[in-house]
Design a protein around this motif. Structure first.
Motif, PDB file in Angstrom:
ATOM      1  N   GLU A   1       0.817  -1.222   0.000  1.00 44.92           N
ATOM      2  CA  GLU A   1       0.000   0.000   0.000  1.00 44.92           C
ATOM      3  C   GLU A   1       0.857   1.282   0.000  1.00 44.92           C
ATOM      4  O   GLU A   1       0.574   2.247   0.699  1.00 44.92           O
ATOM      5  N   ILE A   2       1.914   1.233  -0.787  1.00 44.88           N
ATOM      6  CA  ILE A   2       2.771   2.417  -0.900  1.00 44.88           C
ATOM      7  C   ILE A   2       2.672   3.058  -2.283  1.00 44.88           C
ATOM      8  O   ILE A   2       3.065   4.212  -2.460  1.00 44.88           O
ATOM      9  N   ALA A   3       2.157   2.313  -3.279  1.00 48.78           N
ATOM     10  CA  ALA A   3       2.086   2.805  -4.649  1.00 48.78           C
ATOM     11  C   ALA A   3       0.674   3.253  -4.990  1.00 48.78           C
ATOM     12  O   ALA A   3      -0.312   2.708  -4.485  1.00 48.78           O
ATOM     13  N   SER A   4       0.556   4.256  -5.842  1.00 49.04           N
ATOM     14  CA  SER A   4      -0.754   4.724  -6.287  1.00 49.04           C
ATOM     15  C   SER A   4      -1.279   3.893  -7.454  1.00 49.04           C
ATOM     16  O   SER A   4      -2.489   3.741  -7.631  1.00 49.04           O
ATOM     17  N   ARG A   5      -0.352   3.339  -8.250  1.00 52.36           N
ATOM     18  CA  ARG A   5      -0.765   2.545  -9.413  1.00 52.36           C
ATOM     19  C   ARG A   5       0.368   1.631  -9.832  1.00 52.36           C
ATOM     20  O   ARG A   5       1.547   2.008  -9.745  1.00 52.36           O
ATOM     21  N   ILE A   6       0.016   0.431 -10.283  1.00 50.79           N
ATOM     22  CA  ILE A   6       1.007  -0.533 -10.764  1.00 50.79           C
ATOM     23  C   ILE A   6       0.624  -0.954 -12.175  1.00 50.79           C
ATOM     24  O   ILE A   6      -0.494  -1.417 -12.411  1.00 50.79           O
ATOM     25  N   GLN A   7       1.542  -0.785 -13.112  1.00 48.70           N
ATOM     26  CA  GLN A   7       1.327  -1.234 -14.481  1.00 48.70           C
ATOM     27  C   GLN A   7       2.007  -2.585 -14.663  1.00 48.70           C
ATOM     28  O   GLN A   7       3.225  -2.707 -14.495  1.00 48.70           O
ATOM     29  N   SER A   8       1.222  -3.592 -14.998  1.00 47.92           N
ATOM     30  CA  SER A   8       1.749  -4.950 -15.133  1.00 47.92           C
ATOM     31  C   SER A   8       1.985  -5.282 -16.597  1.00 47.92           C
ATOM     32  O   SER A   8       1.172  -4.922 -17.464  1.00 47.92           O
ATOM     33  N   PRO A   9       3.049  -6.002 -16.915  1.00 52.07           N
ATOM     34  CA  PRO A   9       3.278  -6.426 -18.303  1.00 52.07           C
ATOM     35  C   PRO A   9       2.221  -7.428 -18.777  1.00 52.07           C
ATOM     36  O   PRO A   9       2.051  -7.620 -19.980  1.00 52.07           O
ATOM     37  N   LEU A  10       1.516  -8.046 -17.837  1.00 50.16           N
ATOM     38  CA  LEU A  10       0.463  -8.995 -18.207  1.00 50.16           C
ATOM     39  C   LEU A  10      -0.762  -8.280 -18.760  1.00 50.16           C
ATOM     40  O   LEU A  10      -1.601  -8.894 -19.426  1.00 50.16           O
ATOM     41  N   ASP A  11      -0.860  -6.963 -18.481  1.00 46.80           N
ATOM     42  CA  ASP A  11      -1.983  -6.174 -18.993  1.00 46.80           C
ATOM     43  C   ASP A  11      -1.592  -5.309 -20.177  1.00 46.80           C
ATOM     44  O   ASP A  11      -2.446  -4.642 -20.767  1.00 46.80           O
ATOM     45  N   ASP A  12      -0.303  -5.268 -20.496  1.00 40.97           N
ATOM     46  CA  ASP A  12       0.181  -4.400 -21.576  1.00 40.97           C
ATOM     47  C   ASP A  12       1.267  -5.143 -22.351  1.00 40.97           C
ATOM     48  O   ASP A  12       2.389  -5.338 -21.859  1.00 40.97           O
ATOM     49  N   GLU A  13       0.955  -5.552 -23.569  1.00 42.27           N
ATOM     50  CA  GLU A  13       1.888  -6.353 -24.372  1.00 42.27           C
ATOM     51  C   GLU A  13       3.159  -5.588 -24.724  1.00 42.27           C
ATOM     52  O   GLU A  13       4.204  -6.190 -24.961  1.00 42.27           O
ATOM     53  N   SER A  14       3.082  -4.252 -24.765  1.00 42.00           N
ATOM     54  CA  SER A  14       4.269  -3.462 -25.107  1.00 42.00           C
ATOM     55  C   SER A  14       5.338  -3.552 -24.020  1.00 42.00           C
ATOM     56  O   SER A  14       6.486  -3.158 -24.244  1.00 42.00           O
TER      57      SER A  14
ATOM     58  N   ALA B   1      10.383  -8.801 -19.455  1.00 41.49           N
ATOM     59  CA  ALA B   1       9.227  -7.936 -19.217  1.00 41.49           C
ATOM     60  C   ALA B   1       9.567  -6.942 -18.111  1.00 41.49           C
ATOM     61  O   ALA B   1      10.538  -7.130 -17.375  1.00 41.49           O
ATOM     62  N   TYR B   2       8.763  -5.902 -18.036  1.00 38.76           N
ATOM     63  CA  TYR B   2       8.969  -4.964 -16.934  1.00 38.76           C
ATOM     64  C   TYR B   2       7.634  -4.420 -16.449  1.00 38.76           C
ATOM     65  O   TYR B   2       6.645  -4.390 -17.190  1.00 38.76           O
ATOM     66  N   ALA B   3       7.612  -4.013 -15.201  1.00 36.63           N
ATOM     67  CA  ALA B   3       6.428  -3.411 -14.600  1.00 36.63           C
ATOM     68  C   ALA B   3       6.788  -2.038 -14.062  1.00 36.63           C
ATOM     69  O   ALA B   3       7.951  -1.778 -13.725  1.00 36.63           O
ATOM     70  N   SER B   4       5.790  -1.150 -13.984  1.00 42.12           N
ATOM     71  CA  SER B   4       5.999   0.195 -13.450  1.00 42.12           C
ATOM     72  C   SER B   4       5.208   0.360 -12.160  1.00 42.12           C
ATOM     73  O   SER B   4       4.017   0.042 -12.123  1.00 42.12           O
ATOM     74  N   ILE B   5       5.879   0.845 -11.131  1.00 40.64           N
ATOM     75  CA  ILE B   5       5.231   1.110  -9.848  1.00 40.64           C
ATOM     76  C   ILE B   5       5.216   2.619  -9.661  1.00 40.64           C
ATOM     77  O   ILE B   5       6.258   3.251  -9.454  1.00 40.64           O
ATOM     78  N   HIS B   6       4.027   3.214  -9.757  1.00 42.22           N
ATOM     79  CA  HIS B   6       3.909   4.668  -9.768  1.00 42.22           C
ATOM     80  C   HIS B   6       3.515   5.208  -8.396  1.00 42.22           C
ATOM     81  O   HIS B   6       2.740   4.597  -7.661  1.00 42.22           O
ATOM     82  N   PHE B   7       4.061   6.400  -8.101  1.00 40.94           N
ATOM     83  CA  PHE B   7       3.723   7.113  -6.871  1.00 40.94           C
ATOM     84  C   PHE B   7       3.193   8.483  -7.272  1.00 40.94           C
ATOM     85  O   PHE B   7       3.939   9.289  -7.849  1.00 40.94           O
ATOM     86  N   SER B   8       1.905   8.744  -6.977  1.00 42.82           N
ATOM     87  CA  SER B   8       1.345  10.057  -7.309  1.00 42.82           C
ATOM     88  C   SER B   8       1.984  11.142  -6.445  1.00 42.82           C
ATOM     89  O   SER B   8       2.139  12.284  -6.863  1.00 42.82           O
ATOM     90  N   GLU B   9       2.387  10.763  -5.241  1.00 43.69           N
ATOM     91  CA  GLU B   9       3.156  11.637  -4.361  1.00 43.69           C
ATOM     92  C   GLU B   9       4.363  10.864  -3.854  1.00 43.69           C
ATOM     93  O   GLU B   9       4.243   9.700  -3.494  1.00 43.69           O
ATOM     94  N   GLU B  10       5.513  11.514  -3.865  1.00 47.73           N
ATOM     95  CA  GLU B  10       6.730  10.824  -3.437  1.00 47.73           C
ATOM     96  C   GLU B  10       6.625  10.443  -1.960  1.00 47.73           C
ATOM     97  O   GLU B  10       6.241  11.260  -1.126  1.00 47.73           O
ATOM     98  N   PRO B  11       6.935   9.191  -1.626  1.00 50.06           N
ATOM     99  CA  PRO B  11       6.864   8.755  -0.222  1.00 50.06           C
ATOM    100  C   PRO B  11       7.738   9.625   0.672  1.00 50.06           C
ATOM    101  O   PRO B  11       8.798  10.090   0.250  1.00 50.06           O
ATOM    102  N   GLU B  12       7.268   9.851   1.896  1.00 47.43           N
ATOM    103  CA  GLU B  12       8.049  10.654   2.838  1.00 47.43           C
ATOM    104  C   GLU B  12       9.409  10.019   3.093  1.00 47.43           C
ATOM    105  O   GLU B  12      10.411  10.705   3.247  1.00 47.43           O
ATOM    106  N   ASP B  13       9.430   8.692   3.162  1.00 48.62           N
ATOM    107  CA  ASP B  13      10.685   7.976   3.370  1.00 48.62           C
ATOM    108  C   ASP B  13      10.928   7.072   2.168  1.00 48.62           C
ATOM    109  O   ASP B  13      10.508   5.920   2.138  1.00 48.62           O
ATOM    110  N   MET B  14      11.583   7.639   1.142  1.00 53.85           N
ATOM    111  CA  MET B  14      11.833   6.883  -0.080  1.00 53.85           C
ATOM    112  C   MET B  14      12.736   5.685   0.174  1.00 53.85           C
ATOM    113  O   MET B  14      12.555   4.615  -0.422  1.00 53.85           O
ATOM    114  N   LYS B  15      13.698   5.844   1.069  1.00 49.52           N
ATOM    115  CA  LYS B  15      14.605   4.722   1.368  1.00 49.52           C
ATOM    116  C   LYS B  15      13.833   3.533   1.916  1.00 49.52           C
ATOM    117  O   LYS B  15      14.100   2.383   1.564  1.00 49.52           O
ATOM    118  N   ALA B  16      12.873   3.809   2.801  1.00 43.64           N
ATOM    119  CA  ALA B  16      12.071   2.737   3.387  1.00 43.64           C
ATOM    120  C   ALA B  16      11.239   2.045   2.316  1.00 43.64           C
ATOM    121  O   ALA B  16      11.101   0.813   2.315  1.00 43.64           O
TER     122      ALA B  16
END
Length: 713
Positions: A89-102, A109-124
């Motif tokens: 529950e730290i990411a706002s959206r996850i793009q999976s390669p299983l949903d996007d053939e590109s 394959a690769y996936a994208s883990i998006h943060f609409s706001e940067e976490p207060e503790d990025m290291k954590a």
């Protein structure tokens, strides 16, 4: 300086107590500095920043993104890993390669883990994801925040490695320079305290201001080299004075003489740092701040703590000899100086030829903003990013983002026509591969047809996702795909042309091509002012110090040639991949940083040498004899100081972060050239050739030659 020296002698115990307390307090903050550093410092206020803010706020672009590389993993493994990350529950959206053939190609394959706001503790956040990916073979974590964190780790490791190499070698040089244990150790103690105090102050600054991770290497590189150099000059003069007078007067004389040289040296470096700060790119501002802090710490340590320690130790500074007493080396240097003076034209020409040979490769210099290649190849985040980039992104392509804004609605008839006109105009340059708008997404080519489709509820509903993607209020977002890399000259020229063009609506340009263009433009526009400040200030200071026009002109010219030769050697080393170095472009920041720092540092040696020559000239009126005696009396200490500077900065050649490696090697080479070819060959030979013209000052009644001679007579 006399009052200052008396004050230091009277209050030396209080000063020692002060430094013990301040070192402990600053040490507490210093250990926090690495955790406060973030980013590479390549940021400047401009359209790119404003467009990024609008993309994040109005078009739901993520502020930060992690990338997950999957190699030879099954669909079940990919699903399991992404579900575990989702549960954090730290990411706002996850793009999976299983949903996007590109996002899939063969077994990669690769996936994208998006943060609409940067976490207060990025290291954590990074650590939490790494705990999941670390359990699964073939899964690697990368992305800009991860790479920044790894560069921070690499910088800390590099600093430790450089200290383990540089400090022991510096100690050996000091032992050979002084011969005794205490005199040799004291400069290292001063250097260590300088860095602790400097880091502590920077940590306090970093709590309110964003500081670049490169400060972690560059600040101690400058601080250690300068503080050890200052201490070397100070202790050497104190030991000389102890042979003539008791410790109190010896210390006062040392503060008045060597102390004045230290202050002058610090001022010269300050000029370079201040000049660098006019370039409004964060990394230059950060280095100016970091460098200024450690220079202040070095000066205060050298002029208060070191004298206090020397006063306590007194003549004991010469005890515990580690190597046999060395004979006076002045006769050997005098013989060398006489040899140079016998053939001044030949030696001047030979030295200039050597420097010009070094200058030749400069014409092939390729400057670039450090990216993923700044990180050592051993880091998984670099390998993963390069795999994703090569497999899916295309390193020879880039995307610019444009925000167009008009007073009326974009979905009205006039707005749709204007949108079409923009699409066609933006598509005209040959390097533009595609311009995405509602037209390209809907497949409708005319404003009339698109307007009609929007009026029908069924087709409008189908177009709604595209409308949300491209429109936010009165703002239209237009992604422009380019056929060239973001750092290419073609991309930068296009961004400049578009920014200077007149448009029917308000246009703002962003994306990586615009970012590169703004950085390069800011540096190219301000580099002239930076060099002017350094050169003019140095000229004025030297002219006042030596009451001469020729001396400062000659010093500046030799410095410029020596530094240009340094840049040529760096091009040969790094772009050519010689001596086992990986081929790499020269970091865009390197010429500015090395020039600004070394110009001031080399002036320190120039003043130290010319001051002695000037002193002898006033006494004898004989330019040749004065040059010989000045060179003979200062060469040992200049050589020792230069060797320490070379060792401390050159130790960063064994580090992994490429820009820091280049800066360290660059400073070391520049100081080596300055202390050998320039200081030992060019300066004395040109002094001989120019004769009494060296001391010419127009519109001055001051007759330097024979002033003291006539007084004695």
């Amino acid at each position: 300086m006399r009052k200052i020296s008396s004050f230091i002698v009277r209050t030396h115990k209080w000063l020692l107590a002060f430094w013990i307390v301040i070192t402990l307090v600053m040490g507490y903050f210093a250990i926090q500095l690495p955790s406060l550093l973030e980013g590479d410092g390549f940021r400047t206020d401009g359209e790119y920043e404003r467009v990024e803010e609008k993309l994040n706020k109005d078009f739901d672009f993520p502020e930060s993104t992690f990338l997950l590389l999957f190699e030879n993993n099954s669909e079940d493994t990919i699903t399991s890993v992404l579900e575990d990350i989702k549960d954090l529950e730290i990411a706002s959206r996850i793009q999976s390669p299983l949903d996007d053939e590109s996002m899939q190609k063969d077994k990669t394959a690769y996936a994208s883990i998006h943060f609409s706001e940067e976490p207060e503790d990025m290291k954590a956040a990074i650590k939490q994801v790494e705990e999941i990916t670390g359990k699964v073979e073939g899964v690697s974590l990368t992305g800009s925040p991860v790479i920044s964190e790894d560069i921070n780790k690499a910088s800390q490791e590099d600093l430790k490695r450089a200290e383990l190499i540089g400090l022991p070698v510096a100690l050996i040089i000091l032992i050979f320079a002084f011969g005794t244990a205490l005199a040799s150790i004291l400069p290292l103690i001063i250097g260590g305290i300088t860095i602790i105090v400097g880091f502590g102050i920077l940590a306090l600054i970093g709590q309110d201001s964003q500081l670049s991770i490169f400060i972690l290497n560059i600040a101690p590189m400058i601080g250690l080299a300068l503080s050890i150099d200052f201490a070397l000059l100070f202790i050497n003069r104190y030991r000389e004075e102890l042979l003539k007078q008791e410790k109190t007067e010896a210390l006062k004389t040392t503060i008045e003489t060597a102390g004045r040289s230290i202050i002058f040296s610090a001022v010269c470096v300050f000029i370079g740092l201040a000049a660098m700060s006019v370039i409004e790119v964060d990394i230059f501002m950060n280095i100016a701040i970091g460098g200024s802090v450690v220079i202040v710490a070095a000066v205060l340590c050298s002029l208060t703590l070191l004298p206090s320690l020397l006063y306590v130790f007194g003549a004991n500074v010469n005890k515990w000899r580690l190597i046999p007493f060395q004979k006076d080396t002045t006769p050997r240097w005098r013989k060398f100086a006489r040899g140079v003076m016998k053939h001044p034209a030949l030696i001047s020409l030979s030295a200039l030829v050597i420097l010009i040979i070094g200058v030749i490769p400069v014409t092939n210099m390729n400057l670039s903003i450090p990216t993923i290649n700044a990180l050592p190849e051993s880091y998984d985040s670099r390998a993963a990013f390069e795999t994703i980039d090569e497999t899916f992104m295309g390193s020879e392509e880039s995307t610019a983002y444009i925000i167009a804004e008009r007073e009326g609605k974009w979905l009205g008839e006039d707005g749709l026509k204007q949108m079409k006109d923009l699409q066609e105009r933006l598509s005209e340059p040959e390097i533009v591969a595609a311009v995405d708008t509602l037209y390209t997404t809907s497949g409708i080519n005319s404003p009339e047809q698109l307007s009609s489709a929007l009026e029908q509820s069924a087709s409008r509903q189908q177009l709604e996702p595209a409308i949300e993607q491209f429109l936010s209020g009165d703002q239209l977002m237009i992604p422009v795909q380019l056929k060239v890399a973001a750092n290419s000259s073609e991309a930068q020229e296009l961004m400049t042309d578009w920014s200077n063009d007149e448009w029917e609506v308000s246009m703002m340009f962003g994306g990586q091509p615009k970012f590169n263009q703004e950085i390069y433009t800011e540096i190219s526009d301000k580099i002239g002012l930076t060099l002017t400040i350094i050169i003019v200030s140095t000229f004025i200071i030297l002219m006042i110090a030596f009451r001469s026009i020729i001396i400062p002109l000659k010093a500046i010219l030799m410095n410029v040639i020596g530094l240009t030769s340094t840049f040529g050697i760096l091009v040969w080393l790094f772009q050519g991949g010689h001596f086992g170095l990986n081929e790499a472009d020269i970091a865009l920041i390197l010429p500015v940083i090395v020039f600004s720092l070394v110009f001031g540092l080399s002036m320190d040696y120039e003043v130290f040498l010319i001051s002695r020559i000037h002193e002898f000239y006033l006494e004898t009126g004989d330019n040749t004899k004065s040059t010989i005696e000045g060179l003979a009396s200062t060469s040992k200490i200049i050589t020792s100081a230069a060797l320490i500077m070379i060792v401390i900065t050159g130790a960063f050649a064994f580090t992994g972060v490429v820009p820091v490696k280049q800066i360290g090697i660059g400073i070391a080479i520049a100081i080596f050239i300055d202390a050998t070819v320039i200081r030992l060959l060019l300066v004395p030979s040109l002094m001989k050739l120019l004769g009494d013209w060296n001391w010419w000052l127009p519109f001055s009644s001051h007759n330097q030659k024979g002033k003291r001679v006539s007084e004695k007579t």
